[in-house]
Design an enzyme around this catalytic site. Sequence first.
Site, PDB file in Angstrom:
ATOM      1  N   PRO A  87       0.880  -1.338  -0.081  1.00  0.00           N
ATOM      2  CA  PRO A  87       0.041  -0.110  -0.149  1.00  0.00           C
ATOM      3  C   PRO A  87       1.007   1.256  -0.014  1.00  0.00           C
ATOM      4  O   PRO A  87       0.348   2.366  -0.371  1.00  0.00           O
ATOM      5  CB  PRO A  87      -0.719   0.014   1.434  1.00  0.00           C
ATOM      6  CG  PRO A  87      -0.559  -1.344   1.972  1.00  0.00           C
ATOM      7  CD  PRO A  87       0.498  -1.994   1.193  1.00  0.00           C
ATOM      8  N   GLU A 120       1.413  -8.541   7.926  1.00  0.00           N
ATOM      9  CA  GLU A 120       1.991  -7.143   8.113  1.00  0.00           C
ATOM     10  C   GLU A 120       2.769  -6.462   6.852  1.00  0.00           C
ATOM     11  O   GLU A 120       3.373  -5.414   7.035  1.00  0.00           O
ATOM     12  CB  GLU A 120       2.266  -6.593   9.397  1.00  0.00           C
ATOM     13  CG  GLU A 120       1.465  -6.722  10.696  1.00  0.00           C
ATOM     14  CD  GLU A 120       0.262  -5.941  10.442  1.00  0.00           C
ATOM     15  OE1 GLU A 120       0.311  -4.844  10.149  1.00  0.00           O
ATOM     16  OE2 GLU A 120      -0.973  -6.359  10.569  1.00  0.00           O
ATOM     17  N   ARG A 158      -3.516  -7.022 -21.064  1.00  0.00           N
ATOM     18  CA  ARG A 158      -4.349  -6.496 -21.928  1.00  0.00           C
ATOM     19  C   ARG A 158      -3.971  -5.572 -23.130  1.00  0.00           C
ATOM     20  O   ARG A 158      -4.469  -5.146 -24.034  1.00  0.00           O
ATOM     21  CB  ARG A 158      -5.719  -6.330 -21.511  1.00  0.00           C
ATOM     22  CG  ARG A 158      -5.785  -5.025 -20.828  1.00  0.00           C
ATOM     23  CD  ARG A 158      -7.085  -4.895 -19.481  1.00  0.00           C
ATOM     24  NE  ARG A 158      -8.223  -4.535 -20.320  1.00  0.00           N
ATOM     25  CZ  ARG A 158      -8.130  -3.185 -20.861  1.00  0.00           C
ATOM     26  NH1 ARG A 158      -7.196  -2.326 -20.756  1.00  0.00           N
ATOM     27  NH2 ARG A 158      -9.464  -3.107 -21.691  1.00  0.00           N
ATOM     28  N   ASP A 173      -9.903   3.140 -23.513  1.00  0.00           N
ATOM     29  CA  ASP A 173     -10.013   3.244 -22.069  1.00  0.00           C
ATOM     30  C   ASP A 173      -9.835   4.465 -21.439  1.00  0.00           C
ATOM     31  O   ASP A 173      -9.160   5.129 -21.859  1.00  0.00           O
ATOM     32  CB  ASP A 173      -8.836   2.081 -21.698  1.00  0.00           C
ATOM     33  CG  ASP A 173      -8.934   0.797 -21.889  1.00  0.00           C
ATOM     34  OD1 ASP A 173      -9.959   0.365 -22.275  1.00  0.00           O
ATOM     35  OD2 ASP A 173      -7.963  -0.069 -22.087  1.00  0.00           O
TER      36      ASP A 173
HETATM   37  N1  SAH Z   1       0.527  -3.276   7.381  1.00  0.00           N
HETATM   38  C1  SAH Z   1       0.563  -2.950   6.043  1.00  0.00           C
HETATM   39  C2  SAH Z   1      -0.481  -3.481   5.429  1.00  0.00           C
HETATM   40  C3  SAH Z   1      -0.295  -5.138   5.095  1.00  0.00           C
HETATM   41  S1  SAH Z   1      -1.548  -5.966   4.072  1.00  0.00           S
HETATM   42  C4  SAH Z   1       0.506  -1.556   5.803  1.00  0.00           C
HETATM   43  O1  SAH Z   1      -0.290  -0.867   6.731  1.00  0.00           O
HETATM   44  O2  SAH Z   1       1.137  -0.974   4.793  1.00  0.00           O
HETATM   45  C5  SAH Z   1      -0.659  -7.190   3.670  1.00  0.00           C
HETATM   46  C6  SAH Z   1      -0.123  -7.360   2.195  1.00  0.00           C
HETATM   47  O3  SAH Z   1      -1.193  -7.130   1.144  1.00  0.00           O
HETATM   48  C7  SAH Z   1       1.033  -6.344   1.896  1.00  0.00           C
HETATM   49  O4  SAH Z   1       2.147  -6.714   2.270  1.00  0.00           O
HETATM   50  C8  SAH Z   1       0.703  -6.190   0.436  1.00  0.00           C
HETATM   51  O5  SAH Z   1       1.343  -7.231  -0.311  1.00  0.00           O
HETATM   52  C9  SAH Z   1      -0.683  -6.345   0.191  1.00  0.00           C
HETATM   53  N2  SAH Z   1      -1.585  -5.183  -0.208  1.00  0.00           N
HETATM   54  C10 SAH Z   1      -2.537  -4.832   0.801  1.00  0.00           C
HETATM   55  N3  SAH Z   1      -3.070  -3.610   0.437  1.00  0.00           N
HETATM   56  C11 SAH Z   1      -2.531  -3.401  -0.776  1.00  0.00           C
HETATM   57  C12 SAH Z   1      -2.717  -2.343  -1.858  1.00  0.00           C
HETATM   58  N4  SAH Z   1      -3.414  -1.375  -1.795  1.00  0.00           N
HETATM   59  N5  SAH Z   1      -1.836  -2.329  -2.836  1.00  0.00           N
HETATM   60  C13 SAH Z   1      -0.707  -3.352  -2.861  1.00  0.00           C
HETATM   61  N6  SAH Z   1      -0.639  -4.220  -2.142  1.00  0.00           N
HETATM   62  C14 SAH Z   1      -1.589  -4.432  -1.151  1.00  0.00           C
END
Ligand code: SAH
Length: 220
Positions: A87, A120, A158, A173
């Site tokens: 994220p 996490e 795609r 798109d």
């Molecule tokens: N504690 C972390 C969240 C972990 S979520 C934080 O706050 O940043 C667990 C996993 O889900 C992450 O390691 C990632 O690979 C994936 N993930 C969750 N949300 C995502 C998003 N919006 N974009 C990309 N990967 C995501």
Amino acid sequence: MRFDILTIFPQIFDSYLDQSILKRAQAKNLIEIHVHDIRTYSKQSHKKVDDIPYGGGAGMVMTPQPLYDAIKAIKKLNKGRVIYFSPRGDVLTQQKAEKYAQELIKKPKTGFILICGRYEGIDERVIDLVVDEQLSIGKYILTGGEIPAMTFVDCISRLIPGVLGKEESHLNDSFSKALKRKKEYPQYTRPRIFKNKKVPDVLFSGNHKDIEQWRNQHLK
Ligand code: SAH
């Protein structure tokens, strides 16, 4: 062009990637998708892949060894960039997807190695050592990187000529606007030293104020 996906839940990909346009694209050899189970690379007992975070905090962190070894092994088959879905990465936009697709079109022998986090997230040292880029699929938190990886494979594939039929052309798109980044501090779990890289001492201090201060100073 190939996509190598690293996950601890390989079955998640079975149904999605084996349907419709992506199925056809693989059958036509326009793209290759390989899914790898990170757990099979674990040298820990019971093929363990996670551990508690150094410095405390909720949840588990993915340990560096299985992931690092998996990436090293797969790099021999795929010379493309290593992407970790997070994220806190740059948000994937249509503009970025087109840039990635252009790279693949120019160099069809390359591809991408895609890492799906769970819990996490992954130990920061894997990011430092072998990840080339961090990508987010939007400003929300999922339970894992599998849906982001499928989003990436789908969205890039795609744009590869021949994957979509004429009636499904991507030329009309719409484009989405880039979103702001999320900030997070680096995470570490066992072992204390990995490939000569040490976990910062402050995380062993037991001083929660110092740990919080350190984490605030290292938001990315
Ligand atoms: N504690 C972390 C969240 C972990 S979520 C934080 O706050 O940043 C667990 C996993 O889900 C992450 O390691 C990632 O690979 C994936 N993930 C969750 N949300 C995502 C998003 N919006 N974009 C990309 N990967 C995501």
